[in-house]
Design an enzyme around this catalytic site. Structure first.
Site, PDB file in Angstrom:
ATOM      1  N   TYR A  45      17.364  -8.083  -7.009  1.00 37.44           N
ATOM      2  CA  TYR A  45      16.941  -8.989  -5.935  1.00 37.44           C
ATOM      3  C   TYR A  45      15.449  -9.295  -6.060  1.00 37.44           C
ATOM      4  O   TYR A  45      15.027 -10.460  -6.047  1.00 37.44           O
ATOM      5  CB  TYR A  45      17.239  -8.358  -4.568  1.00 37.44           C
ATOM      6  CG  TYR A  45      16.581  -9.084  -3.423  1.00 37.44           C
ATOM      7  CD1 TYR A  45      17.013 -10.349  -3.033  1.00 37.44           C
ATOM      8  CD2 TYR A  45      15.502  -8.519  -2.741  1.00 37.44           C
ATOM      9  CE1 TYR A  45      16.403 -11.028  -1.989  1.00 37.44           C
ATOM     10  CE2 TYR A  45      14.880  -9.187  -1.700  1.00 37.44           C
ATOM     11  CZ  TYR A  45      15.334 -10.439  -1.333  1.00 37.44           C
ATOM     12  OH  TYR A  45      14.722 -11.111  -0.299  1.00 37.44           O
ATOM     13  N   PHE A 105       7.548  -9.199   4.783  1.00 39.33           N
ATOM     14  CA  PHE A 105       7.916  -7.798   4.771  1.00 39.33           C
ATOM     15  C   PHE A 105       9.129  -7.619   5.687  1.00 39.33           C
ATOM     16  O   PHE A 105       9.726  -8.604   6.133  1.00 39.33           O
ATOM     17  CB  PHE A 105       6.731  -6.942   5.214  1.00 39.33           C
ATOM     18  CG  PHE A 105       5.682  -6.756   4.137  1.00 39.33           C
ATOM     19  CD1 PHE A 105       5.418  -5.506   3.622  1.00 39.33           C
ATOM     20  CD2 PHE A 105       4.966  -7.847   3.637  1.00 39.33           C
ATOM     21  CE1 PHE A 105       4.470  -5.324   2.623  1.00 39.33           C
ATOM     22  CE2 PHE A 105       4.016  -7.687   2.639  1.00 39.33           C
ATOM     23  CZ  PHE A 105       3.769  -6.420   2.125  1.00 39.33           C
ATOM     24  N   ASN A 106       9.523  -6.405   5.964  1.00 42.76           N
ATOM     25  CA  ASN A 106      10.707  -6.164   6.794  1.00 42.76           C
ATOM     26  C   ASN A 106      10.561  -6.843   8.149  1.00 42.76           C
ATOM     27  O   ASN A 106       9.499  -6.758   8.773  1.00 42.76           O
ATOM     28  CB  ASN A 106      10.892  -4.656   7.036  1.00 42.76           C
ATOM     29  CG  ASN A 106      11.193  -3.880   5.774  1.00 42.76           C
ATOM     30  OD1 ASN A 106      10.795  -4.281   4.691  1.00 42.76           O
ATOM     31  ND2 ASN A 106      11.890  -2.772   5.903  1.00 42.76           N
ATOM     32  N   LYS A 158      13.453 -12.850  -7.039  1.00 38.49           N
ATOM     33  CA  LYS A 158      12.472 -13.494  -6.167  1.00 38.49           C
ATOM     34  C   LYS A 158      11.151 -13.725  -6.895  1.00 38.49           C
ATOM     35  O   LYS A 158      10.509 -14.774  -6.731  1.00 38.49           O
ATOM     36  CB  LYS A 158      12.247 -12.644  -4.911  1.00 38.49           C
ATOM     37  CG  LYS A 158      13.344 -12.779  -3.872  1.00 38.49           C
ATOM     38  CD  LYS A 158      13.396 -14.183  -3.299  1.00 38.49           C
ATOM     39  CE  LYS A 158      14.252 -14.278  -2.061  1.00 38.49           C
ATOM     40  NZ  LYS A 158      14.257 -15.634  -1.461  1.00 38.49           N
TER      41      LYS A 158
END
Length: 300
Positions: A139, A165-166, A143
């Site tokens: 993944y 970010f998360n 990206k």
């Protein structure tokens, strides 16, 4: 229809897309969307596969967008088909840029959502955009490849790349960590199995993230790559304690060794300084308020 504020959002029917649509519409944009799956609940939505070049060209020709936000991607790191990451995240993005190229004169901004996963697991502490990439899975590699590919288009399209970010919120799938935790508390489950409880991560609220995306469409100069992050650290223990306080429910937490990654970085968070320089004062909603929203609303 107001001219000059037509936005094409890929992945509109997904978690981030639905929140972004609401944010844009509140600020006077007319939102169009495409996605891989049918969704009758959405207005101005087309089911289009990013691998279908001719269908993409037809949709772009019809909409003639002034702005584009490219969210469509395979985003779950544990997805079973590694090749799909590259077909969708790299080839699909390139197809989109090719479809947009003839309309560069009326395009104000193209925002491509990459990922902070490109920084990998080997970097400890606060990460800014100058941190060298070190992707650790397909993944993240896909990206980063997408970012490099997109740079070939910087001279032809007004592109901005974000590295979120998360982040979390109502509507995120329960195979992501915080929605899983909240689902267990909502169901008043007796126990939950998790990995390392002491890792600390940067969590933002999806509502804050889409606000940053809108502001980047309006303010960021072309060619920028920018972290979207809170700059604050929370451990899983923090999240569990907050969920317990908010729900009034206690559950047993078991550490499952299968969920613990070897050599996992303990502390990882982003530096939002560049983001704030570009869009002005911005901060993410506090995690406590995000979790309270998720407990109250449940899965969307």
């Amino acid at each position: 229809m107001e001219t000059g504020k037509r936005v094409l959002v890929t992945g509109l029917s997904g978690f981030t897309g639905k929140h972004l649509s609401a944010e844009l519409e509140r600020h006077g944009y007319v939102v169009y969307g495409i996605g891989s799956y049918p969704d009758a609940s959405l207005v101005h939505y087309r089911q289009v596969d990013l691998e279908d070049m001719e269908a993409l060209k037809a949709v772009v020709r019809e909409i003639r967008p002034n702005y584009v936000v490219h969210l469509a991607a395979i985003a779950f790191v544990g997805h079973s088909d590694a090749n799909a990451f590259y077909r969708v995240n790299v080839i699909g993005t390139r197809n989109l840029l090719e479809a947009l190229a003839p309309y560069r004169d009326t395009l104000h901004r193209v925002l491509l959502a990459s990922s902070a996963n490109i920084y990998g697991n080997a970097t400890e502490g606060c990460i800014d955009e100058a941190t060298l990439p070190n992707p650790a899975n397909d993944y993240a590699v896909s990206k980063l490849a997408m970012e490099y590919m997109a740079r070939l288009w910087f001279a032809r399209l007004p592109i901005v790349i974000t590295r979120p970010f998360n982040y979390t919120g109502v509507g995120q799938a329960e195979n992501f960590l915080l929605p899983k935790i909240i689902a267990y508390f909502r169901a008043k489950a007796p126990r939950i199995e998790l990995g390392n409880l002491d890792v600390q991560r940067d969590f933002s609220d999806v509502r804050s993230v889409v606000s940053a995306y809108r502001k980047l469409l309006e303010a960021a100069p072309s060619g920028e790559t920018v972290n979207v992050c809170s700059g604050r650290l929370y451990s899983l223990r923090d999240a569990l304690a907050l969920a317990q306080q908010l729900s009034g429910h206690s559950l047993e937490v078991r550490v499952n060794p299968e969920f613990v990654r070897a050599n996992e970085v303990k502390t990882l968070y982003g530096d939002p300084a560049r983001l704030r320089r570009l869009i002005g004062e911005w901060s993410s909603i506090e995690l406590r308020d995000t979790l309270a929203w998720m407990l109250e609303q449940g899965p969307a």
